[in-house]
Design a protein around this motif. Structure first.
Motif, PDB file in Angstrom:
ATOM      1  N   VAL A   1      -6.909 129.788 -61.558  1.00  0.00           N
ATOM      2  CA  VAL A   1      -6.640 128.384 -61.907  1.00  0.00           C
ATOM      3  C   VAL A   1      -7.890 127.717 -62.473  1.00  0.00           C
ATOM      4  O   VAL A   1      -7.823 127.031 -63.498  1.00  0.00           O
ATOM      5  CB  VAL A   1      -6.090 127.610 -60.692  1.00  0.00           C
ATOM      6  CG1 VAL A   1      -5.932 126.133 -61.014  1.00  0.00           C
ATOM      7  CG2 VAL A   1      -4.745 128.198 -60.248  1.00  0.00           C
ATOM      8  N   THR A   2      -9.037 127.944 -61.850  1.00  0.00           N
ATOM      9  CA  THR A   2     -10.257 127.292 -62.334  1.00  0.00           C
ATOM     10  C   THR A   2     -10.689 127.846 -63.690  1.00  0.00           C
ATOM     11  O   THR A   2     -11.253 127.101 -64.501  1.00  0.00           O
ATOM     12  CB  THR A   2     -11.416 127.393 -61.323  1.00  0.00           C
ATOM     13  OG1 THR A   2     -11.657 128.771 -61.005  1.00  0.00           O
ATOM     14  CG2 THR A   2     -11.104 126.627 -60.055  1.00  0.00           C
ATOM     15  N   GLU A   3     -10.411 129.117 -63.970  1.00  0.00           N
ATOM     16  CA  GLU A   3     -10.734 129.679 -65.288  1.00  0.00           C
ATOM     17  C   GLU A   3      -9.933 129.001 -66.403  1.00  0.00           C
ATOM     18  O   GLU A   3     -10.338 129.049 -67.560  1.00  0.00           O
ATOM     19  CB  GLU A   3     -10.482 131.191 -65.308  1.00  0.00           C
ATOM     20  CG  GLU A   3     -11.554 131.989 -64.614  1.00  0.00           C
ATOM     21  CD  GLU A   3     -11.274 133.474 -64.586  1.00  0.00           C
ATOM     22  OE1 GLU A   3     -10.142 133.903 -64.900  1.00  0.00           O
ATOM     23  OE2 GLU A   3     -12.200 134.228 -64.242  1.00  0.00           O
ATOM     24  N   LYS A   4      -8.831 128.373 -66.055  1.00  0.00           N
ATOM     25  CA  LYS A   4      -8.033 127.632 -67.039  1.00  0.00           C
ATOM     26  C   LYS A   4      -8.464 126.166 -67.111  1.00  0.00           C
ATOM     27  O   LYS A   4      -7.849 125.360 -67.803  1.00  0.00           O
ATOM     28  CB  LYS A   4      -6.535 127.721 -66.696  1.00  0.00           C
ATOM     29  CG  LYS A   4      -5.971 129.126 -66.851  1.00  0.00           C
ATOM     30  CD  LYS A   4      -6.063 129.581 -68.283  1.00  0.00           C
ATOM     31  CE  LYS A   4      -5.481 130.978 -68.471  1.00  0.00           C
ATOM     32  NZ  LYS A   4      -5.667 131.457 -69.839  1.00  0.00           N
ATOM     33  N   GLY A   5      -9.525 125.820 -66.381  1.00  0.00           N
ATOM     34  CA  GLY A   5     -10.104 124.493 -66.496  1.00  0.00           C
ATOM     35  C   GLY A   5      -9.614 123.461 -65.479  1.00  0.00           C
ATOM     36  O   GLY A   5      -9.870 122.275 -65.640  1.00  0.00           O
ATOM     37  N   PHE A   6      -8.978 123.930 -64.421  1.00  0.00           N
ATOM     38  CA  PHE A   6      -8.446 123.015 -63.421  1.00  0.00           C
ATOM     39  C   PHE A   6      -9.168 123.174 -62.092  1.00  0.00           C
ATOM     40  O   PHE A   6      -9.657 124.238 -61.761  1.00  0.00           O
ATOM     41  CB  PHE A   6      -6.950 123.270 -63.210  1.00  0.00           C
ATOM     42  CG  PHE A   6      -6.117 123.006 -64.429  1.00  0.00           C
ATOM     43  CD1 PHE A   6      -5.788 121.717 -64.800  1.00  0.00           C
ATOM     44  CD2 PHE A   6      -5.684 124.057 -65.215  1.00  0.00           C
ATOM     45  CE1 PHE A   6      -5.044 121.474 -65.933  1.00  0.00           C
ATOM     46  CE2 PHE A   6      -4.940 123.829 -66.351  1.00  0.00           C
ATOM     47  CZ  PHE A   6      -4.613 122.541 -66.719  1.00  0.00           C
ATOM     48  N   LEU A   7      -9.173 122.100 -61.331  1.00  0.00           N
ATOM     49  CA  LEU A   7      -9.640 122.126 -59.945  1.00  0.00           C
ATOM     50  C   LEU A   7      -8.628 122.898 -59.104  1.00  0.00           C
ATOM     51  O   LEU A   7      -7.421 122.758 -59.321  1.00  0.00           O
ATOM     52  CB  LEU A   7      -9.750 120.690 -59.427  1.00  0.00           C
ATOM     53  CG  LEU A   7      -9.942 120.518 -57.930  1.00  0.00           C
ATOM     54  CD1 LEU A   7     -11.420 120.659 -57.594  1.00  0.00           C
ATOM     55  CD2 LEU A   7      -9.435 119.169 -57.475  1.00  0.00           C
TER      56      LEU A   7
END
Length: 69
Positions: A58-64
């Motif tokens: 999820v964080t690799e897609k730019g989200f917290l």
């Protein structure tokens, strides 16, 4: 095993893409978002969950993404 995460995903379309991505890594899991909740909750239920992997994807897609206490 059920794990619940706090995210900052805002759009339904973003949530759909993330669910599809997570299902590729964790097939046979139940994955959904509650975007109406103030924590934009991601709920993942499955037998072979790896919490760190979920957060990384999820964080690799730019989200917290962090485990909800």
């Amino acid at each position: 095993m059920i794990e619940v995460f706090k995210t900052n995903v805002q759009e339904f379309s973003e949530a759909q893409k993330l669910v599809a991505l997570l299902l590729r890594h964790f097939p046979n899991s139940k994955i959904n978002f509650d975007l109406d909740d103030c924590d934009k909750v991601l709920r993942v239920e499955g037998n072979n969950l790896r919490i760190e992997k979920v957060m990384t994807l999820v964080t690799e897609k730019g989200f917290l993404c962090k485990v909800l206490d």
